[in-house]
Design a protein around this motif. Structure first.
Motif, PDB file in Angstrom:
ATOM      1  N   ILE A  24       2.877  -3.375  13.069  1.00 47.78           N
ATOM      2  CA  ILE A  24       2.636  -4.366  12.028  1.00 47.78           C
ATOM      3  C   ILE A  24       3.845  -5.280  11.954  1.00 47.78           C
ATOM      4  CG2 ILE A  24       2.122  -4.736   9.588  1.00 47.78           C
ATOM      5  CD1 ILE A  24       1.073  -1.802   9.589  1.00 47.78           C
ATOM      6  N   GLU A  28       2.527  -9.720   7.845  1.00 45.26           N
ATOM      7  CA  GLU A  28       1.169  -9.204   8.002  1.00 45.26           C
ATOM      8  C   GLU A  28       0.805  -8.178   6.930  1.00 45.26           C
ATOM      9  OE1 GLU A  28       0.252  -9.604  12.774  1.00 45.26           O
ATOM     10  OE2 GLU A  28       0.942  -7.670  12.003  1.00 45.26           O
ATOM     11  N   CYS A  30      -1.806  -5.163   6.678  1.00 46.60           N
ATOM     12  CA  CYS A  30      -2.672  -4.348   7.530  1.00 46.60           C
ATOM     13  C   CYS A  30      -3.406  -3.321   6.687  1.00 46.60           C
ATOM     14  CB  CYS A  30      -1.857  -3.648   8.624  1.00 46.60           C
ATOM     15  SG  CYS A  30      -2.859  -2.616   9.734  1.00 46.60           S
ATOM     16  N   CYS A 199      -6.736  -8.778   4.335  1.00 52.03           N
ATOM     17  CA  CYS A 199      -5.909  -8.313   5.453  1.00 52.03           C
ATOM     18  C   CYS A 199      -5.855  -9.293   6.634  1.00 52.03           C
ATOM     19  CB  CYS A 199      -6.418  -6.972   5.968  1.00 52.03           C
ATOM     20  SG  CYS A 199      -6.292  -5.651   4.758  1.00 52.03           S
ATOM     21  N   ASP A 200      -4.693  -9.333   7.268  1.00 53.29           N
ATOM     22  CA  ASP A 200      -4.536 -10.046   8.532  1.00 53.29           C
ATOM     23  C   ASP A 200      -4.937  -9.146   9.700  1.00 53.29           C
ATOM     24  OD1 ASP A 200      -3.095 -12.354   7.286  1.00 53.29           O
ATOM     25  OD2 ASP A 200      -1.633 -10.782   6.844  1.00 53.29           O
ATOM     26  N   ARG A 201      -4.628  -7.848   9.547  1.00 51.60           N
ATOM     27  CA  ARG A 201      -4.948  -6.853  10.568  1.00 51.60           C
ATOM     28  C   ARG A 201      -5.655  -5.670   9.909  1.00 51.60           C
ATOM     29  NH1 ARG A 201      -2.547  -7.209  15.324  1.00 51.60           N
ATOM     30  NH2 ARG A 201      -2.555  -4.951  15.671  1.00 51.60           N
ATOM     31  N   ALA A 213      -8.314  -1.273  16.325  1.00 51.50           N
ATOM     32  CA  ALA A 213      -7.238  -1.942  15.597  1.00 51.50           C
ATOM     33  C   ALA A 213      -7.024  -3.334  16.179  1.00 51.50           C
ATOM     34  CB  ALA A 213      -5.941  -1.140  15.682  1.00 51.50           C
ATOM     35  N   GLY A 214      -6.609  -4.251  15.329  1.00 46.76           N
ATOM     36  CA  GLY A 214      -6.346  -5.615  15.771  1.00 46.76           C
ATOM     37  C   GLY A 214      -6.435  -6.559  14.596  1.00 46.76           C
ATOM     38  N   SER A 215      -6.474  -7.854  14.885  1.00 45.26           N
ATOM     39  CA  SER A 215      -6.659  -8.821  13.810  1.00 45.26           C
ATOM     40  C   SER A 215      -8.040  -8.619  13.200  1.00 45.26           C
ATOM     41  CB  SER A 215      -6.531 -10.250  14.348  1.00 45.26           C
ATOM     42  OG  SER A 215      -7.637 -10.561  15.192  1.00 45.26           O
ATOM     43  N   GLU A 218     -10.658  -9.889  15.474  1.00 48.63           N
ATOM     44  CA  GLU A 218     -10.874  -9.060  16.665  1.00 48.63           C
ATOM     45  C   GLU A 218     -11.687  -7.815  16.344  1.00 48.63           C
ATOM     46  OE1 GLU A 218      -6.718 -10.120  19.056  1.00 48.63           O
ATOM     47  OE2 GLU A 218      -6.819  -8.394  17.714  1.00 48.63           O
TER      48      GLU A 218
END
Length: 238
Positions: A24, A28, A30, A199-201, A213-215, A218
């Motif tokens: 992270i 960000e 997460c 969330c960004d991720r 897991a990811g953006s 994604e």
């Protein structure tokens, strides 16, 4: 800001977290999602230095949790899912106690306590013993305590549980402000709508293993986060 490299944690013969890696970056937010017992709290406590782990390494702002635990904790704020606060203390005394631990200067702690207590409508209750607080009030006090030393990394386990609508809205704004200022946030939640918007991720854990897991874009693709999560849960059921 937070690097989890091949984390493995066992309880006897049971593997609670298996070879989990997640990074992270500063700025960000997460979200960490999974069913009850998936390994979320175990991972979070390992990141905070509360729980020892068997394999892997965790770094906070470049420092090893294993080798520099106190230095890492100075950079972290942790909010558990059920804040276990000192009931015999007043709210003011508790916040001052936390400020003392992190060496927050007197003028700064006063300004921050006043600002956040006003924001969460808790100012009138700070002179009362924590034992008289409702769960929501304790949650607000724990949030203020987490922010008082301006940590680089905030780690939270189900932070919205017990908060009313207004307090939850305020917390979401503070989370975004924290990351806009260069901090990072790692938090678990069952409220997927909140994760999707905030969330960004996102990281999805199942049976102790990171399955996606990811953006947000994604992970979600053209579906909702809820649909993706339920599909992964159904795969596990099959």
């Amino acid at each position: 800001m937070l690097q989890i490299n091949h984390l493995t944690k066992r309880y006897g013969d049971k593997i609670a977290v298996n070879d989990l890696s997640l990074h992270i970056a500063p700025g960000e937010i997460c979200g960490f999602i999974g069913h009850n017992g998936a390994g979320k709290t175990t991972t979070i406590k390992a990141c905070c230095g509360i729980l020892p782990f068997d394999e892997g390494e965790i770094f906070v702002d470049g420092l090893s949790v294993k080798e520099k635990p106190l230095d890492c904790k100075a950079k972290i704020a942790y909010i558990p899912d059920n804040p276990d606060l000192y009931g015999y203390m007043t709210g003011t005394r508790y916040l001052s106690f936390i400020a003392d631990i992190f060496d927050v200067p007197l003028a700064q702690r006063r300004e921050r306590i006043e600002r956040y207590a006003d924001l969460f409508s808790l100012s009138a209750d700070l002179s009362q013993p924590i034992s008289a607080y409702s769960h929501g009030m304790k949650q607000k006090l724990a949030i203020i305590a987490a922010l008082i030393h301006e940590p680089k990394l905030i780690i939270m386990d189900e932070p919205f549980v017990g908060l009313d609508t207004k307090a939850a809205h305020i917390l979401k704004g503070l989370m975004r402000d924290h990351c806009n200022a260069g901090g990072a946030i790692f938090f678990s939640t069952h409220v997927l709508e909140v994760a999707e918007k905030l969330c960004d991720r996102v990281a999805i854990i199942r049976g102790g293993e990171l399955v996606r897991a990811g953006s947000m874009e994604e992970v979600r693709g053209d579906e909702s986060l809820e649909s993706v999560f339920l599909e992964l849960a159904e795969e596990n059921h099959d």
